[in-house]
Design a protein around this motif. Structure first.
Motif, PDB file in Angstrom:
ATOM      1  N   UNK A  15       0.862  -1.172   0.000  1.00 42.62           N
ATOM      2  CA  UNK A  15       0.000   0.000   0.000  1.00 42.62           C
ATOM      3  C   UNK A  15       0.900   1.224   0.000  1.00 42.62           C
ATOM      4  N   UNK A  16       0.985   1.898  -1.146  1.00 45.93           N
ATOM      5  CA  UNK A  16       1.789   3.123  -1.199  1.00 45.93           C
ATOM      6  C   UNK A  16       0.927   4.306  -0.784  1.00 45.93           C
ATOM      7  N   UNK A  17       1.423   5.069   0.185  1.00 45.65           N
ATOM      8  CA  UNK A  17       0.705   6.253   0.648  1.00 45.65           C
ATOM      9  C   UNK A  17       1.553   7.497   0.357  1.00 45.65           C
ATOM     10  N   UNK A  18       2.589   7.679   1.143  1.00 44.92           N
ATOM     11  CA  UNK A  18       3.540   8.770   0.929  1.00 44.92           C
ATOM     12  C   UNK A  18       4.841   8.379   1.590  1.00 44.92           C
ATOM     13  N   UNK A  19       5.906   9.030   1.190  1.00 45.18           N
ATOM     14  CA  UNK A  19       7.214   8.731   1.775  1.00 45.18           C
ATOM     15  C   UNK A  19       7.207   9.017   3.268  1.00 45.18           C
ATOM     16  N   UNK A  20       6.608  10.109   3.655  1.00 44.64           N
ATOM     17  CA  UNK A  20       6.558  10.474   5.074  1.00 44.64           C
ATOM     18  C   UNK A  20       5.837   9.408   5.893  1.00 44.64           C
ATOM     19  N   UNK A  21       4.682   8.947   5.423  1.00 46.10           N
ATOM     20  CA  UNK A  21       3.918   7.943   6.162  1.00 46.10           C
ATOM     21  C   UNK A  21       4.640   6.609   6.235  1.00 46.10           C
ATOM     22  N   UNK A  22       5.339   6.238   5.170  1.00 45.39           N
ATOM     23  CA  UNK A  22       6.057   4.968   5.154  1.00 45.39           C
ATOM     24  C   UNK A  22       7.327   5.027   6.004  1.00 45.39           C
ATOM     25  N   UNK A  23       7.972   6.178   6.017  1.00 43.67           N
ATOM     26  CA  UNK A  23       9.213   6.327   6.775  1.00 43.67           C
ATOM     27  C   UNK A  23       8.960   6.466   8.272  1.00 43.67           C
ATOM     28  N   UNK A  24       7.877   7.156   8.617  1.00 42.57           N
ATOM     29  CA  UNK A  24       7.563   7.393  10.029  1.00 42.57           C
ATOM     30  C   UNK A  24       6.237   6.712  10.349  1.00 42.57           C
ATOM     31  N   UNK A  25       6.319   5.437  10.628  1.00 41.34           N
ATOM     32  CA  UNK A  25       5.131   4.610  10.810  1.00 41.34           C
ATOM     33  C   UNK A  25       4.344   4.989  12.063  1.00 41.34           C
ATOM     34  N   UNK A  26       3.034   4.845  11.956  1.00 42.96           N
ATOM     35  CA  UNK A  26       2.154   5.122  13.090  1.00 42.96           C
ATOM     36  C   UNK A  26       1.803   3.820  13.796  1.00 42.96           C
TER      37      UNK A  26
END
Length: 314
Positions: free
Chosen positions: A154-165
């Motif tokens: 699931x590609x969302x954005x680089x920020x979301x993938x790099x800094x996981x919630x």
């Protein structure tokens, strides 16, 4: 003498690729990046013993650290043989346990598999020679249409993938998705980079080794799955297509990068000995550009088009 750089070459597919390179690339220096220099030098001695090839060198590199990547590129720049004929971004991790992070605070799988390889490539681009080849090792798990027994990307954005919630999902589900998504990003990077290098002679491709039981990719699997991965799944290499031993996958990777047979392949995905189509998302230009721009920002690297064009024609 030009240099061939192969990440992840201290074991598994990368080691087998380096072993094959030592037998077919007789006029180049092979560089083995390693987090542990001692381990890297031991691998070099093993390759020398098996092939008799002498032009091997180990340089320290940790793809989980942007500082280490920067230092590696600076060390390479000082090398006598600092013209690169082949860069193989093969190193990768798969973590299906608790979330881990890189030295820069990135989620580990995305940080190593994508951001680390991306940053290394950007820093080494100025040293790529005319008709050089860059390869990103990906995986068929990137494509949901193939219905592999792993969570689809699931590609969302680089920020979301790099800094996981934080999530309530099971770690193995989240870990699988992070892995398949990182492999999708490898392919999108290959396509976008080739597009940006279209006025050069540099080739950029993505490679699928297929399922390769016996490698160290199963470190975070359950004990039962690790046993099956090491002792049972290897038998499947004799029964099904696109399931390979590390030696087979390593040879295929080396041949794609070096063999005259494939010298005209540019901007493709190579799987099970042939060029194949990738997932729908992999061709999404919005995703590709988003990934590219976000990755440049997070890795603090730049893409110098003029420098790259000069390298492609020198």
């Amino acid at each position: 003498m030009d240099s061939i750089i192969i990440t992840g070459a201290t074991s598994g597919i990368g080691f087998e690729c380096a072993l094959q390179m030592a037998q077919i690339a007789k006029n180049e220096q092979i560089i083995i990046p390693a987090r542990n220099i001692k381990a890297g030098k031991e691998v070099i001695e093993k390759i020398k013993d098996k092939t008799g090839y002498k032009s091997l060198k180990c340089l320290e590199l940790d793809l989980a650290s942007l500082e280490s990547i920067r230092k590696f590129s600076e060390s390479f720049a000082k090398e006598k043989n600092n013209s690169i004929s082949i860069l193989i971004n093969n190193a990768g991790v798969q973590n299906i346990g608790a979330t881990q992070y890189t030295a820069d605070g990135f989620e580990q799988t995305f940080g190593v598999n994508h951001l680390g390889s991306f940053a290394l490539t950007m820093r080494l681009l100025p040293y790529m020679k005319n008709e050089g080849h860059i390869t990103f090792t990906s995986s068929e798990t990137h494509d949901p249409a193939l219905k592999k027994p792993i969570e689809p990307p699931v590609y969302t954005s680089v920020q979301e993938l790099a800094f996981s919630k934080e999530t309530s999902e099971k770690p193995n589900i989240v870990g699988q998705r992070r892995y398949s998504t990182s492999k999708l990003c490898n392919i999108m990077t290959a396509y976008e980079l080739q597009e940006r290098l279209k006025n050069t002679n540099i080739r950029v491709n993505a490679y699928d080794p297929g399922m390769t039981p016996g490698t160290g990719l199963a470190k975070t699997y359950s004990p039962v799955m690790r046993f099956l991965w090491k002792n049972v799944f290897p038998v499947m290499t004799l029964l099904k297509s696109n399931i390979h031993t590390p030696a087979q996958a390593g040879r295929n990777l080396a041949n794609l990068a070096y063999s005259e047979k494939y010298k005209d392949l540019k901007g493709i995905y190579f799987s099970d000995g042939k060029v194949v189509k990738t997932s729908v998302d992999s061709y999404n230009r919005i995703f590709q550009k988003s990934l590219w721009n976000g990755s440049l920002e997070l890795t603090k690297t730049t893409f110098n088009k003029e420098t790259s064009e000069k390298n492609g024609s020198r």
